[in-house]
Scaffold this motif. Structure first.
Motif, PDB file in Angstrom:
ATOM      1  N   ALA A 294       0.825  -1.213   0.000  1.00 26.57           N
ATOM      2  CA  ALA A 294       0.000   0.000   0.000  1.00 26.57           C
ATOM      3  C   ALA A 294       0.858   1.262   0.000  1.00 26.57           C
ATOM      4  CB  ALA A 294      -0.945   0.001   1.200  1.00 26.57           C
ATOM      5  N   GLY A 295       1.999   1.201   0.687  1.00 27.19           N
ATOM      6  CA  GLY A 295       2.900   2.345   0.703  1.00 27.19           C
ATOM      7  C   GLY A 295       3.517   2.637  -0.651  1.00 27.19           C
ATOM      8  N   MET A 296       3.585   1.632  -1.504  1.00 27.45           N
ATOM      9  CA  MET A 296       4.139   1.812  -2.844  1.00 27.45           C
ATOM     10  C   MET A 296       3.045   2.089  -3.883  1.00 27.45           C
ATOM     11  SD  MET A 296       6.956  -1.262  -2.699  1.00 27.45           S
ATOM     12  CE  MET A 296       7.672  -0.978  -4.307  1.00 27.45           C
ATOM     13  N   ASP A 297       1.840   1.611  -3.637  1.00 32.21           N
ATOM     14  CA  ASP A 297       0.725   1.724  -4.578  1.00 32.21           C
ATOM     15  C   ASP A 297       0.063   3.098  -4.438  1.00 32.21           C
ATOM     16  OD1 ASP A 297      -1.329   1.210  -6.365  1.00 32.21           O
ATOM     17  OD2 ASP A 297      -2.446  -0.062  -4.968  1.00 32.21           O
ATOM     18  N   GLN A 298       0.650   4.094  -5.091  1.00 38.18           N
ATOM     19  CA  GLN A 298       0.240   5.477  -4.905  1.00 38.18           C
ATOM     20  C   GLN A 298      -1.198   5.760  -5.337  1.00 38.18           C
ATOM     21  OE1 GLN A 298       3.341   7.512  -7.033  1.00 38.18           O
ATOM     22  NE2 GLN A 298       4.825   7.185  -5.406  1.00 38.18           N
ATOM     23  N   ASP A 299      -1.680   5.090  -6.386  1.00 37.96           N
ATOM     24  CA  ASP A 299      -3.047   5.356  -6.847  1.00 37.96           C
ATOM     25  C   ASP A 299      -4.078   4.391  -6.265  1.00 37.96           C
ATOM     26  OD1 ASP A 299      -2.556   3.057  -8.295  1.00 37.96           O
ATOM     27  OD2 ASP A 299      -2.606   4.029 -10.256  1.00 37.96           O
ATOM     28  N   GLY A 300      -3.631   3.437  -5.457  1.00 42.77           N
ATOM     29  CA  GLY A 300      -4.539   2.539  -4.762  1.00 42.77           C
ATOM     30  C   GLY A 300      -5.258   1.519  -5.633  1.00 42.77           C
ATOM     31  N   ASP A 301      -4.733   1.237  -6.828  1.00 45.17           N
ATOM     32  CA  ASP A 301      -5.415   0.295  -7.733  1.00 45.17           C
ATOM     33  C   ASP A 301      -4.986  -1.162  -7.527  1.00 45.17           C
ATOM     34  OD1 ASP A 301      -2.876   0.334  -8.844  1.00 45.17           O
ATOM     35  OD2 ASP A 301      -3.554   0.774 -10.884  1.00 45.17           O
TER      36      ASP A 301
ATOM     37  N   LEU B 252       6.951   1.376  -8.644  1.00 46.00           N
ATOM     38  CA  LEU B 252       8.031   0.485  -8.222  1.00 46.00           C
ATOM     39  C   LEU B 252       9.324   1.279  -8.042  1.00 46.00           C
ATOM     40  CD1 LEU B 252       8.637  -2.468  -7.566  1.00 46.00           C
ATOM     41  CD2 LEU B 252       9.182  -2.805  -9.976  1.00 46.00           C
ATOM     42  N   ARG B 253       9.596   2.179  -8.982  1.00 43.95           N
ATOM     43  CA  ARG B 253      10.797   3.032  -8.889  1.00 43.95           C
ATOM     44  C   ARG B 253      10.761   3.862  -7.606  1.00 43.95           C
ATOM     45  NH1 ARG B 253      14.709   4.735 -12.168  1.00 43.95           N
ATOM     46  NH2 ARG B 253      13.752   3.846 -14.038  1.00 43.95           N
ATOM     47  N   GLU B 254       9.624   4.482  -7.332  1.00 46.08           N
ATOM     48  CA  GLU B 254       9.481   5.320  -6.139  1.00 46.08           C
ATOM     49  C   GLU B 254       9.631   4.484  -4.866  1.00 46.08           C
ATOM     50  OE1 GLU B 254       9.033   8.632  -3.826  1.00 46.08           O
ATOM     51  OE2 GLU B 254       9.230   8.593  -6.006  1.00 46.08           O
TER      52      GLU B 254
ATOM     53  N   ASP C 251       2.344  -8.623 -17.523  1.00 40.85           N
ATOM     54  CA  ASP C 251       1.392  -7.635 -18.027  1.00 40.85           C
ATOM     55  C   ASP C 251       1.896  -6.196 -17.868  1.00 40.85           C
ATOM     56  OD1 ASP C 251       1.138  -7.334 -15.295  1.00 40.85           O
ATOM     57  OD2 ASP C 251      -1.045  -7.573 -15.257  1.00 40.85           O
ATOM     58  N   GLY C 252       3.148  -6.048 -17.439  1.00 43.92           N
ATOM     59  CA  GLY C 252       3.745  -4.715 -17.323  1.00 43.92           C
ATOM     60  C   GLY C 252       3.508  -4.036 -15.990  1.00 43.92           C
ATOM     61  N   LYS C 253       2.844  -4.709 -15.065  1.00 41.68           N
ATOM     62  CA  LYS C 253       2.616  -4.162 -13.727  1.00 41.68           C
ATOM     63  C   LYS C 253       2.625  -5.312 -12.735  1.00 41.68           C
ATOM     64  CE  LYS C 253      -2.274  -4.161 -14.810  1.00 41.68           C
ATOM     65  NZ  LYS C 253      -3.437  -3.374 -15.097  1.00 41.68           N
TER      66      LYS C 253
END
Length: 184
Positions: free
Chosen positions: A115-122, A130-132, A159-161
């Motif tokens: 959750a700390g990495m998933d900035q848009d919450g999707d 991932l970079r951030e 799938d690129g994510k």
């Protein structure tokens, strides 16, 4: 005794799946379990086959997915299970570590980490997220090679994510949850 047998069976299932996937992602589902799978997983880390996972061997595995840990993080991972205080992880300590990585506390920590990495919450990590996230853990911006290596390792369905499930099923991501707990 039954609780212990269930935990050991869970660990065996954990590594059986790991062994058959041939990378550091695995499913936690109930499949055929055997001790050979745990030993195979241990040997992926123990590159010199001396029965111990050293700091350098743990670092090499992490570097294989883009260096997604600092030297202090790696030391904390070892210290969290190093019962004999030799600075390495032996097979019994590795088994204890794997049991620890299946705990409810680990699951909660994984959710918080993701959750700390998933900035848009999707519930997916993009390359930018991932970079951030890696930047926060490394204390510096990761290289393009580190990002690419992490994506190759984590993005199992290509799938690129990175989905939460792909993230949670990765042994090295689970190791990061130890960093949220105090060292012994």
């Amino acid at each position: 005794k039954q609780w212990y047998q269930r935990r050991v069976r869970g660990v065996l299932n954990y590594y059986t799946n790991y062994y058959y996937k041939s990378n550091l992602s695995f499913s936690l589902s109930d499949n055929m379990a055997n001790e050979a799978a745990i030993k195979a997983a241990f040997s992926k880390f123990d590159s010199d086959n001396n029965g111990l996972i050293s700091y350098e061997e743990l670092e090499a595995v992490f570097c294989g997915i883009g260096g997604f840990a600092t030297p202090e993080d790696l030391r904390k991972i070892i210290q969290s299970v190093d019962e004999d205080m030799d600075g390495c992880i032996n097979f019994n300590e590795f088994l204890a570590l794997s049991m620890k990585l299946q705990s409810a506390q680990t699951e909660d920590s994984l959710k918080k980490l993701f959750a700390g990495m998933d900035q848009d919450g999707d519930r997916y990590l993009t390359r930018a997220e991932l970079r951030e996230g890696m930047s926060k853990f490394l204390g510096k911006d990761p290289s393009d090679e580190q990002i690419e290596s992490a994506l190759i390792t984590l993005d199992v369905n290509q799938d690129g994510k990175v989905s939460y499930q792909e993230f949670a099923n990765n042994f090295l991501c689970r190791l990061h949850t130890i960093l949220d707990t105090p060292a012994k």
